[in-house]
Design a protein around this motif. Structure first.
Motif, PDB file in Angstrom:
ATOM      1  N   PRO A  87       0.739  -1.272  -0.186  1.00  0.00           N
ATOM      2  CA  PRO A  87      -0.061  -0.095   0.098  1.00  0.00           C
ATOM      3  C   PRO A  87       0.854   1.384   0.038  1.00  0.00           C
ATOM      4  N   GLY A  88       1.886   1.288   0.583  1.00  0.00           N
ATOM      5  CA  GLY A  88       2.959   2.468   0.639  1.00  0.00           C
ATOM      6  C   GLY A  88       3.493   2.783  -0.963  1.00  0.00           C
ATOM      7  N   MET A  89       3.321   2.012  -1.946  1.00  0.00           N
ATOM      8  CA  MET A  89       3.697   2.091  -3.117  1.00  0.00           C
ATOM      9  C   MET A  89       2.469   2.426  -4.174  1.00  0.00           C
ATOM     10  N   THR A  90       1.334   2.546  -3.570  1.00  0.00           N
ATOM     11  CA  THR A  90       0.098   2.598  -4.314  1.00  0.00           C
ATOM     12  C   THR A  90      -0.028   3.900  -4.738  1.00  0.00           C
ATOM     13  N   PRO A  91      -0.817   4.634  -5.772  1.00  0.00           N
ATOM     14  CA  PRO A  91      -0.930   6.057  -5.980  1.00  0.00           C
ATOM     15  C   PRO A  91      -1.523   6.464  -4.929  1.00  0.00           C
ATOM     16  N   VAL A  92      -1.362   7.730  -4.615  1.00  0.00           N
ATOM     17  CA  VAL A  92      -2.266   8.661  -3.698  1.00  0.00           C
ATOM     18  C   VAL A  92      -3.767   8.633  -3.888  1.00  0.00           C
ATOM     19  N   ARG A  93      -3.791   9.002  -5.179  1.00  0.00           N
ATOM     20  CA  ARG A  93      -5.302   9.331  -5.865  1.00  0.00           C
ATOM     21  C   ARG A  93      -5.555   8.340  -6.848  1.00  0.00           C
ATOM     22  N   GLN A  94      -6.567   7.508  -6.612  1.00  0.00           N
ATOM     23  CA  GLN A  94      -7.003   6.530  -7.653  1.00  0.00           C
ATOM     24  C   GLN A  94      -7.895   7.231  -8.755  1.00  0.00           C
ATOM     25  N   VAL A  95      -7.636   6.938  -9.979  1.00  0.00           N
ATOM     26  CA  VAL A  95      -8.770   7.388 -11.200  1.00  0.00           C
ATOM     27  C   VAL A  95      -9.912   6.559 -10.845  1.00  0.00           C
ATOM     28  N   ARG A  96     -10.840   7.535 -10.876  1.00  0.00           N
ATOM     29  CA  ARG A  96     -12.230   6.884 -10.644  1.00  0.00           C
ATOM     30  C   ARG A  96     -12.891   6.893 -12.343  1.00  0.00           C
ATOM     31  N   GLY A  97     -13.532   6.005 -12.615  1.00  0.00           N
ATOM     32  CA  GLY A  97     -14.303   5.743 -13.910  1.00  0.00           C
ATOM     33  C   GLY A  97     -15.646   6.980 -13.926  1.00  0.00           C
ATOM     34  N   PRO A  98     -16.230   7.104 -14.817  1.00  0.00           N
ATOM     35  CA  PRO A  98     -17.272   7.840 -14.932  1.00  0.00           C
ATOM     36  C   PRO A  98     -18.573   7.475 -13.842  1.00  0.00           C
ATOM     37  N   THR A  99     -19.291   8.518 -13.344  1.00  0.00           N
ATOM     38  CA  THR A  99     -20.285   8.236 -12.506  1.00  0.00           C
ATOM     39  C   THR A  99     -21.398   8.158 -13.522  1.00  0.00           C
ATOM     40  N   ILE A 100     -21.980   6.873 -13.268  1.00  0.00           N
ATOM     41  CA  ILE A 100     -23.300   6.582 -13.989  1.00  0.00           C
ATOM     42  C   ILE A 100     -24.589   6.814 -13.189  1.00  0.00           C
ATOM     43  N   MET A 101     -25.214   7.627 -13.887  1.00  0.00           N
ATOM     44  CA  MET A 101     -26.576   8.353 -13.143  1.00  0.00           C
ATOM     45  C   MET A 101     -27.527   7.237 -12.962  1.00  0.00           C
ATOM     46  N   PRO A 102     -28.442   7.205 -12.028  1.00  0.00           N
ATOM     47  CA  PRO A 102     -29.674   6.165 -11.989  1.00  0.00           C
ATOM     48  C   PRO A 102     -30.629   6.166 -13.143  1.00  0.00           C
ATOM     49  N   PRO A 103     -31.134   5.026 -13.501  1.00  0.00           N
ATOM     50  CA  PRO A 103     -31.903   4.712 -14.559  1.00  0.00           C
ATOM     51  C   PRO A 103     -33.218   5.727 -14.358  1.00  0.00           C
ATOM     52  N   VAL A 104     -33.580   6.039 -15.450  1.00  0.00           N
ATOM     53  CA  VAL A 104     -34.813   7.030 -15.410  1.00  0.00           C
ATOM     54  C   VAL A 104     -35.998   6.259 -16.045  1.00  0.00           C
ATOM     55  N   ARG A 105     -37.080   6.122 -15.564  1.00  0.00           N
ATOM     56  CA  ARG A 105     -38.254   5.327 -15.978  1.00  0.00           C
ATOM     57  C   ARG A 105     -39.524   6.400 -15.819  1.00  0.00           C
ATOM     58  N   ASP A 106     -39.105   7.444 -16.692  1.00  0.00           N
ATOM     59  CA  ASP A 106     -40.446   8.389 -16.501  1.00  0.00           C
ATOM     60  C   ASP A 106     -41.473   8.261 -17.718  1.00  0.00           C
ATOM     61  N   GLY A 107     -41.364   7.644 -18.531  1.00  0.00           N
ATOM     62  CA  GLY A 107     -42.394   7.668 -19.482  1.00  0.00           C
ATOM     63  C   GLY A 107     -42.092   8.528 -20.865  1.00  0.00           C
ATOM     64  N   ALA A 108     -40.824   9.289 -20.802  1.00  0.00           N
ATOM     65  CA  ALA A 108     -40.597  10.108 -21.783  1.00  0.00           C
ATOM     66  C   ALA A 108     -40.583   9.625 -23.289  1.00  0.00           C
ATOM     67  N   ASP A 109     -39.685   8.455 -23.039  1.00  0.00           N
ATOM     68  CA  ASP A 109     -39.236   7.499 -24.159  1.00  0.00           C
ATOM     69  C   ASP A 109     -40.891   6.970 -24.857  1.00  0.00           C
ATOM     70  N   VAL A 110     -41.770   6.554 -24.030  1.00  0.00           N
ATOM     71  CA  VAL A 110     -42.821   6.073 -24.529  1.00  0.00           C
ATOM     72  C   VAL A 110     -43.722   6.967 -25.169  1.00  0.00           C
ATOM     73  N   VAL A 111     -43.835   8.257 -24.409  1.00  0.00           N
ATOM     74  CA  VAL A 111     -44.522   9.474 -25.091  1.00  0.00           C
ATOM     75  C   VAL A 111     -43.872   9.972 -26.412  1.00  0.00           C
ATOM     76  N   ALA A 112     -42.483   9.934 -26.638  1.00  0.00           N
ATOM     77  CA  ALA A 112     -41.953  10.161 -27.938  1.00  0.00           C
ATOM     78  C   ALA A 112     -42.237   9.216 -28.935  1.00  0.00           C
TER      79      ALA A 112
END
Length: 193
Positions: A87-112
């Protein structure tokens, strides 16, 4: 062949065009690269970065400071060798992947989908039957919009599950190192705090 077989009634022609209309509408449904999330709960903040708490070792046998330092050093080296993790040789800051937003089921695609289907249904028909075909197009569009929305939501949920598994897997080597270090220090007469 009779003339009736070559020229079916209008209602039969409409049902023969339905699969063609369905295929045409399925080409119209495209998942956007990024879509803002509007919901009652709003945007969720990304999960906080959890940093490991430092390990403290308290001598139980009155070990002097120099012995404590040597024990810590030897246990650290032993734990690093046993776990192939330093652990002493690991990078101090780890690169994080993109944050994935929660899925939306609001019906907009159904209406469209319904609106697109209605417009296409009315556009491909004769003026006399535009209303009927708009309704049929709206039905097919609603179905395809619901499929698109649900498949996008499921893809987001699967990506979130993969991201959580990767995060858990990345903690395993450090957790193993901490257990090995604690076992070594306990064996030498220290209490872990």
């Amino acid at each position: 062949m009779s003339a009736d077989a070559l020229n079916p009634p209008r209602s039969q022609r409409l049902w023969l065009l339905a699969p063609l209309l369905c295929a045409a509408l399925s080409g119209c449904v495209v998942a956007p690269a990024h879509r803002p999330v509007y919901s009652a709960e709003g945007r969720r903040a990304p999960p906080p970065v959890v940093e490991e708490a430092p390990m403290y070792f308290y001598p139980e046998r009155g070990q002097p400071d120099e012995l404590q330092s040597r024990d810590r050093y030897e246990c650290y080296r032993w734990a690093a060798q046993q776990t192939n993790t330093d652990p002493g040789m690991t990078p101090v800051r780890q690169v994080r992947g993109p944050t994935i937003m929660p899925p939306v089921r609001d019906g907009a695609d159904v209406v469209a989908g319904a609106a697109t289907g209605a417009v296409l249904g009315a556009a491909v028909s004769s003026p006399r039957h535009a209303g009927e075909n708009a309704v049929i197009g709206a039905i097919f569009g609603t179905f395809l919009g619901a499929l698109a929305q649900e498949s996008r939501a499921q893809a987001i949920e699967q990506a979130q599950a993969r991201q959580q598994q990767a995060a858990a897997a990345s903690r395993v080597p450090t957790d193993n190192f901490r257990r090995a270090m604690a076992a070594c220090m306990q064996g030498r007469g220290y209490r872990i705090g």
